[in-house]
Scaffold this active site. Sequence first.
Site, PDB file in Angstrom:
ATOM      1  N   GLU A 335       1.497   8.074  -1.208  1.00 37.57           N
ATOM      2  CA  GLU A 335       1.580   8.142  -2.659  1.00 37.57           C
ATOM      3  C   GLU A 335       2.775   7.343  -3.168  1.00 37.57           C
ATOM      4  OE1 GLU A 335       0.051  12.640  -3.612  1.00 37.57           O
ATOM      5  OE2 GLU A 335       2.139  12.395  -3.006  1.00 37.57           O
ATOM      6  N   CYS A 336       2.550   6.426  -4.070  1.00 38.14           N
ATOM      7  CA  CYS A 336       3.601   5.691  -4.790  1.00 38.14           C
ATOM      8  C   CYS A 336       4.627   5.096  -3.820  1.00 38.14           C
ATOM      9  CB  CYS A 336       4.254   6.583  -5.844  1.00 38.14           C
ATOM     10  SG  CYS A 336       5.109   5.652  -7.132  1.00 38.14           S
ATOM     11  N   GLY A 337       5.807   5.712  -3.663  1.00 33.62           N
ATOM     12  CA  GLY A 337       6.780   5.184  -2.720  1.00 33.62           C
ATOM     13  C   GLY A 337       6.232   5.104  -1.312  1.00 33.62           C
ATOM     14  N   SER A 426      -2.161   4.882  -2.861  1.00 32.36           N
ATOM     15  CA  SER A 426      -2.212   4.608  -4.297  1.00 32.36           C
ATOM     16  C   SER A 426      -0.842   4.873  -4.902  1.00 32.36           C
ATOM     17  CB  SER A 426      -3.256   5.506  -4.972  1.00 32.36           C
ATOM     18  OG  SER A 426      -3.238   5.331  -6.383  1.00 32.36           O
TER      19      SER A 426
END
Length: 468
Positions: A335-337, A426
């Site tokens: 997720e993200c990072g 994502s």
Amino acid sequence: MSKPTLSDTMSRRRALCPALFLSAPASGQGKTTISAGIARLLKRQGKVVRVFKTGPDYLDPQILAQASDQQVEPLDMWMAGQDWCRHKLYQAAQEADLILIEGAMGMFDGEPSSADLAAYFKIPIVIIMDVKGMAQTAAAIAHGLASFRDDCHVYGLIANKCGSERHRQLIEDALPESLPLLAALERGENIALPERHLGLVQACEVQDQLESRFEAAADLLAKAELDKALANLPQCEFYEQDLPPIAPLLTGLKIGIARDAAFSFIYQANVQLLEDMGAQLRFFSPLQDSDLPAVDALWLPGGYPELHAAQLANNHNLITQIKAFFIAGKAILAECGGFLYCLQSLTDLDQIEHPMLGLMAGHGVMRGKRGCQGMQTALLPEGEVRGHAHHRSRSCDTPEPIAYGKRQRHPAPGEAIYRQGSLIASYLHLFFPSNPEAVAKIFTTNSFDCAIPEAKEKTTEKGINSAY
């Protein structure tokens, strides 16, 4: 939003507890500083203060948890659902002397807004306002906020950064009798919380510094006698809410969770759900640990990999082990990072490029102050999972996504969602309790078609992907 009927509430057990909703006309008024100060002041008096944060947020809850010495969770009626919020408030009311809820943005911003949440649960609101540069106008703004909706009860105003006793008097004299000035706080740089590009600095990075600021804020609030102004807060009613039973869908599954200064955007509710489904959790640090724990699946959450990119890139042994884990087809959620960590490289805020895991093609590039944020639903093959985006980076040269996030209110496609073999990646941060069954499938879906992509040159700015 549907509200509970009289028959609904009469059939449930009830818990009574004073509660206060801390809102403001806008961001940057001092909500978190004052919320933390109130929590610390009352904690010093031996009281249990349970604090919640409105909306999706990882940073403010860390601050508030340290100040109150209690777990802090987000309350969002879209992301988590009304029943989940009611359940958490009922639990807190059984153990707390006071419930504090810190709002997000301005009082009426967002859908649902802070005002919506306060009205739904009938919690009195305190308006926090930075009054520097105005006097009677502050009273006019507060009065306008208090009278904008008839289903919200505003308990009073806290005037932050008040310049003098005369300044305080001008504001108080201009307020209607129905809207008392609860406290006027003098300006003090020693209580301001440290910030960076995504918001407040993580509590784990500045614990000692935060302690002195919490104590200074508590002293300032005590001097303003805010605790006395809150002594007669009315009892709020919180009703028991039964949630659907959690099926043991992850019994015996060992899940490794990255957790350190680079990867810390983790909702406790997500961790609790995995445990409730029977998972055995193993936390590890991509910054410090050279070996991956013996696990069946991985969760690489968001955080600040851009601040630690060189250290992440130099942990060669762990990189090798995570690549082998991926090639073996074991499930990974990034997720993200965590998504940036899975790409081939990450260019940090100083425009230095660092090699990353390379589990999927693409490059991450930090981009200063411009960013993307908002509530979205991840439309995954496993099911729809609600969540949100908040990042200040871009990705380029990534593969074709399998889907895009569905925005809460806007028709434009949201964040790209990628699947590479056993990897789901994502920019979206997922709230696991919004769909436990789908989350269980994410961590149990393996693949035998996992290959490390070949290195490629980055494209120009035109090839960069980003959601707006």
